[in-house]
Design a protein around this motif. Structure first.
Motif, PDB file in Angstrom:
ATOM      1  N   GLU A 182     -10.149  -4.816   7.948  1.00  0.00           N
ATOM      2  CA  GLU A 182     -10.632  -4.606   9.301  1.00  0.00           C
ATOM      3  C   GLU A 182      -9.432  -3.942   9.969  1.00  0.00           C
ATOM      4  O   GLU A 182      -8.363  -4.552  10.078  1.00  0.00           O
ATOM      5  N   TRP A 183      -9.595  -2.676  10.369  1.00  0.00           N
ATOM      6  CA  TRP A 183      -8.402  -1.884  10.673  1.00  0.00           C
ATOM      7  C   TRP A 183      -7.572  -2.374  11.845  1.00  0.00           C
ATOM      8  O   TRP A 183      -6.350  -2.291  11.814  1.00  0.00           O
ATOM      9  N   SER A 184      -8.234  -2.894  12.894  1.00  0.00           N
ATOM     10  CA  SER A 184      -7.402  -3.341  14.012  1.00  0.00           C
ATOM     11  C   SER A 184      -6.594  -4.568  13.570  1.00  0.00           C
ATOM     12  O   SER A 184      -5.436  -4.740  13.947  1.00  0.00           O
ATOM     13  N   ASP A 185      -7.209  -5.402  12.728  1.00  0.00           N
ATOM     14  CA  ASP A 185      -6.491  -6.561  12.217  1.00  0.00           C
ATOM     15  C   ASP A 185      -5.362  -6.123  11.279  1.00  0.00           C
ATOM     16  O   ASP A 185      -4.267  -6.683  11.297  1.00  0.00           O
TER      17      ASP A 185
ATOM     18  N   ASP B 238      -0.595   4.515  15.387  1.00  0.00           N
ATOM     19  CA  ASP B 238      -1.442   5.688  15.207  1.00  0.00           C
ATOM     20  C   ASP B 238      -2.484   5.421  14.115  1.00  0.00           C
ATOM     21  O   ASP B 238      -2.260   5.681  12.947  1.00  0.00           O
ATOM     22  N   GLY B 239      -3.622   4.881  14.544  1.00  0.00           N
ATOM     23  CA  GLY B 239      -4.671   4.508  13.593  1.00  0.00           C
ATOM     24  C   GLY B 239      -5.108   5.669  12.719  1.00  0.00           C
ATOM     25  O   GLY B 239      -5.410   5.503  11.546  1.00  0.00           O
ATOM     26  N   ASN B 240      -5.096   6.874  13.278  1.00  0.00           N
ATOM     27  CA  ASN B 240      -5.562   8.033  12.510  1.00  0.00           C
ATOM     28  C   ASN B 240      -4.640   8.369  11.353  1.00  0.00           C
ATOM     29  O   ASN B 240      -5.061   8.972  10.380  1.00  0.00           O
ATOM     30  N   ALA B 241      -3.357   8.005  11.494  1.00  0.00           N
ATOM     31  CA  ALA B 241      -2.408   8.301  10.418  1.00  0.00           C
ATOM     32  C   ALA B 241      -2.365   7.156   9.409  1.00  0.00           C
ATOM     33  O   ALA B 241      -2.272   7.375   8.206  1.00  0.00           O
ATOM     34  N   LEU B 242      -2.443   5.942   9.919  1.00  0.00           N
ATOM     35  CA  LEU B 242      -2.251   4.779   9.049  1.00  0.00           C
ATOM     36  C   LEU B 242      -3.390   4.593   8.041  1.00  0.00           C
ATOM     37  O   LEU B 242      -3.143   4.313   6.868  1.00  0.00           O
ATOM     38  N   GLU B 243      -4.624   4.774   8.499  1.00  0.00           N
ATOM     39  CA  GLU B 243      -5.758   4.496   7.605  1.00  0.00           C
ATOM     40  C   GLU B 243      -5.750   5.332   6.326  1.00  0.00           C
ATOM     41  O   GLU B 243      -5.768   4.768   5.228  1.00  0.00           O
ATOM     42  N   PRO B 244      -5.688   6.677   6.441  1.00  0.00           N
ATOM     43  CA  PRO B 244      -5.670   7.461   5.202  1.00  0.00           C
ATOM     44  C   PRO B 244      -4.428   7.184   4.360  1.00  0.00           C
ATOM     45  O   PRO B 244      -4.496   7.181   3.128  1.00  0.00           O
TER      46      PRO B 244
END
Ligand SMILES: [Zn+2]
Ligand SMILES: [Zn+2]
Length: 274
Positions: A66-69, A101-107
């Motif tokens: 769960e990305w925010s977590d 930076d969620g856009n960078a961390l996820e990938p």
């Protein structure tokens, strides 16, 4: 927790390492309690194919992230390492910026997991580097992913047969063993340094280079016989183990890996690397 506090009282020189471990374990437990047990589709035929090819079972899409977590866990892990001076300021700041930076961390996390697990067939060349990110990124990712990957290992361990797995790397997530336990029947089980999954592996074979020449495996124990080191004279790597043959309690990795810090020093003094 109690055992860690006892360890600190018995060996005050380990106080700082114990405190950092307490902070990490407390945080990881909190997160793991929130992570649902994932349902991992593991068709027996596919499991057999993966295992015979030496590939682990947890695909990045299986990890209940769960990305925010995860971002919070990532940042808190970096905070703890920085607070205990296991992470320098420049790296820390870079990692905190990355965590925001969620856009960078996820990938990045997905790619890193895929590269380091070797779960996909085309992933022959395993590499742990993640572009221009600081080297400490590995350390933070390993710790921050642990509560999520541990749930995957838990889910699979309940209903999958790992007896055919003969490799030195983790059958769940593909990472290296970081600790081991000798069972009362004198078998050795390796413990993954990332997901804490366990698997059986011969005691006198090196899990890092498969060296099985007994005369080229050096093994020594602590004076009280509680812990043991297996070191390989071919690749020069070593692995610590908790000797459960006459022990009063089962292995507790969070405690035993800290209690054995003096053994790391002894192994390194003999020229081995962790
Ligand atoms: Zn693992
Ligand atoms: Zn070796």
């Amino acid at each position: 927790m109690v055992e860690l506090k006892q360890l600190k009282a018995a060996q005050p020189e380990l106080a700082s390492a114990v405190d950092m471990q307490l902070a990490l374990v407390e945080m990881q437990r909190r997160v793991q309690g929130r992570v649902p047990l994932p349902w991992i589709q593991a068709d027996p035929e596919w499991v057999r194919t993966q295992q015979s090819a030496g590939r682990p079972l947890v695909r990045s899409a299986d990890v209940p992230l769960e990305w925010s977590d995860f971002r919070l866990t990532f940042r808190q892990t970096a905070d703890i390492l920085h607070r205990f001076e296991a992470l320098d300021r420049a790296d820390y700041q870079q990692l905190v910026a990355l965590g925001r930076d969620g856009n960078a961390l996820e990938p990045l996390v997905k790619q890193w997991y895929e590269r380091t697990s070797g779960v996909e067939a085309q992933d022959d060349a395993r590499s742990r580097t993640a572009g221009d990110a600081p080297a400490s990124l590995d350390q933070v990712l390993v710790l921050a992913l642990r509560p999520f990957l541990a749930r995957c290992a838990e889910a699979l361990a309940q209903r999958t047969d790992f007896s055919a797995w003969t490799h030195g790397h983790c059958p769940f997530c593909g990472w290296e063993p970081d600790f081991a336990v000798i069972t009362p029947t004198a078998d050795r089980r390796l413990i993954c340094g990332r997901c804490l999954g366990q698997w059986a592996f011969p005691a006198l074979v090196c899990p890092f280079c498969s060296n099985d020449e007994r005369s080229l495996i050096t093994s020594f124990a602590t004076r009280d016989g509680r812990y043991r080191v297996y070191a390989c004279d071919v690749c020069r790597r070593y692995l610590k183990a908790y000797d459960g043959r006459h022990a009063a309690r089962p292995v507790i990795v969070a405690v035993d890996s800290i209690a054995t810090l003096p053994l790391d020093a002894a192994a390194m003094q003999r020229g081995y690397v962790g």
